[in-house]
Design an enzyme around this catalytic site. Structure first.
Site, PDB file in Angstrom:
ATOM      1  N   ASP A  38     -54.378  -2.877  -2.572  1.00 40.23           N
ATOM      2  CA  ASP A  38     -54.253  -1.928  -1.462  1.00 40.23           C
ATOM      3  C   ASP A  38     -54.920  -2.459  -0.185  1.00 40.23           C
ATOM      4  OD1 ASP A  38     -52.803   0.449  -1.787  1.00 40.23           O
ATOM      5  OD2 ASP A  38     -54.334   1.316  -3.099  1.00 40.23           O
ATOM      6  N   GLN A  79     -54.679   5.453  -7.130  1.00 39.28           N
ATOM      7  CA  GLN A  79     -53.874   6.319  -6.261  1.00 39.28           C
ATOM      8  C   GLN A  79     -54.783   7.349  -5.568  1.00 39.28           C
ATOM      9  OE1 GLN A  79     -50.619   5.869  -5.636  1.00 39.28           O
ATOM     10  NE2 GLN A  79     -50.570   7.593  -4.223  1.00 39.28           N
ATOM     11  N   LYS A 103     -43.806   3.424  -8.061  1.00 31.87           N
ATOM     12  CA  LYS A 103     -44.445   2.098  -8.121  1.00 31.87           C
ATOM     13  C   LYS A 103     -44.165   1.443  -9.472  1.00 31.87           C
ATOM     14  CE  LYS A 103     -47.943   3.411  -4.746  1.00 31.87           C
ATOM     15  NZ  LYS A 103     -49.276   3.956  -4.441  1.00 31.87           N
TER      16      LYS A 103
HETATM   17  N1  GUN Z   1     -51.938   7.506  -1.324  1.00 29.29           N
HETATM   18  C1  GUN Z   1     -51.156   7.543  -0.227  1.00 29.29           C
HETATM   19  N2  GUN Z   1     -50.922   6.295   0.220  1.00 29.29           N
HETATM   20  C2  GUN Z   1     -51.583   5.458  -0.595  1.00 29.29           C
HETATM   21  C3  GUN Z   1     -51.715   4.040  -0.650  1.00 29.29           C
HETATM   22  O1  GUN Z   1     -51.196   3.275   0.172  1.00 29.29           O
HETATM   23  N3  GUN Z   1     -52.473   3.569  -1.670  1.00 29.29           N
HETATM   24  C4  GUN Z   1     -53.073   4.375  -2.557  1.00 29.29           C
HETATM   25  N4  GUN Z   1     -53.822   3.824  -3.497  1.00 29.29           N
HETATM   26  N5  GUN Z   1     -52.971   5.685  -2.541  1.00 29.29           N
HETATM   27  C5  GUN Z   1     -52.220   6.216  -1.563  1.00 29.29           C
END
Ligand code: GUN
Length: 283
Positions: A120, A97, A53
């Protein structure tokens, strides 16, 4: 033999357009759109996702700042950080996350993020908005799945869509988004009695379970579209999806590969949500 939906190439195209949008934002406001990423603990997969990211933000003209907290961080400390970021003018998006360590209540943390910075789309406000019509910020993975399906040019209206997996992150919001596209949606899960019965008539199949190759071509309706959300690491270190690609590709008209399908699109949608949040913040 199915046409492969090249998520990597499609995401690259989307990112190119987002880079221009980020540059326009930076010119107008004298600072870049900003994303704060919070990583608690040292889950190896999460570390890789967060690094990816950060790299994607850098390439697209988004200022990413990552906060790495130890695995024993108290919930109150994490929430205090989120509150600080909620009121920072340089931060337009906040992403915590997941998964979080056991001492932390995920839902409480997600609810602490300002809905306006919730890139998100997991905050109950945005989840509720999505359910009722649409939200400014919608979850990245399902949003990416819809974009990938649309690149095939198939008409979504009136199609039978089967979503396998009912997580808050993917399955549930995706079922809502497919319904919004006028699909007839069936949401299957671990208690579904006869998955084969539902798949027999499915024009669109999305598998988001997190188990390697649980779906193979013998279940599929010829000519269907298959979207594989799974990222499963096998004991030999290789990565595979929830779908047995080779047998599914013989039956389907369109299919996403793993890796190189949904994954790159999820990141592109995160960048898009960050820019949407930044533009809305300054509107
Ligand atoms: N962990 C796995 N997928 C995601 C996601 O789409 N967002 C976040 N914040 N954590 C994750």
């Amino acid at each position: 033999m199915a046409t492969i939906i090249d998520g990597k190439a499609i995401a690259a195209e989307v990112r190119g357009r987002l880079k221009e949008r980020a540059e326009q934002f930076a010119q107008k406001h004298s600072h870049k759109p900003g994303l704060a990423v919070i990583l608690v603990g040292d889950d190896p997969a999460s570390k890789i996702y967060v690094r990816n990211k950060e790299k994607a933000c850098e390439k697209s003209g988004i200022a990413a700042s990552t906060y790495r907290l130890s695995a024993d961080t108290a919930q109150s400390e994490l929430i205090a950080l989120i509150e600080k970021l909620n009121s920072s003018a340089d931060v337009h998006g906040i992403l915590v996350q997941l998964p979080l360590p056991a001492q932390i209540e995920t839902q409480r943390v997600l609810e602490a993020i300002s809905p306006l910075k919730d890139v998100d789309g997991f905050h109950p406000y945005n989840a509720g908005k999505l359910l009722q019509s649409s939200a400014l910020l919608e979850p990245c993975t399902p949003k990416g799945c819809i974009r990938l399906i649309k690149t095939t040019g198939i008409e979504l209206s009136g199609k039978n869509a089967v979503v396998i997996g009912r997580s808050n992150l993917v399955g549930k919001p995706l079922a809502v988004m497919l319904e919004r596209e006028n699909c007839t949606v069936t949401l299957c899960h671990s208690k579904t009695k006869d998955l084969e019965y539902h798949l027999k008539n499915a024009d669109i199949v999305v598998c988001a379970v997190g188990k390697a190759r649980i779906l193979d071509g013998s279940f599929l309706k010829p000519g269907c579209t298959v979207i594989d959300v799974g990222i499963n690491r096998l004991s030999d270190g290789t990565v595979c999806g929830d779908v047995d690609f080779d047998s599914a590709a013989e039956k389907a008209a369109f299919i996403t590969p793993v890796p190189g399908g949904v994954g790159p699109m999820t990141i592109a949608m995160l960048l898009e949500n960050t820019i949407i949040a930044a533009e809305a913040f300054n509107a």
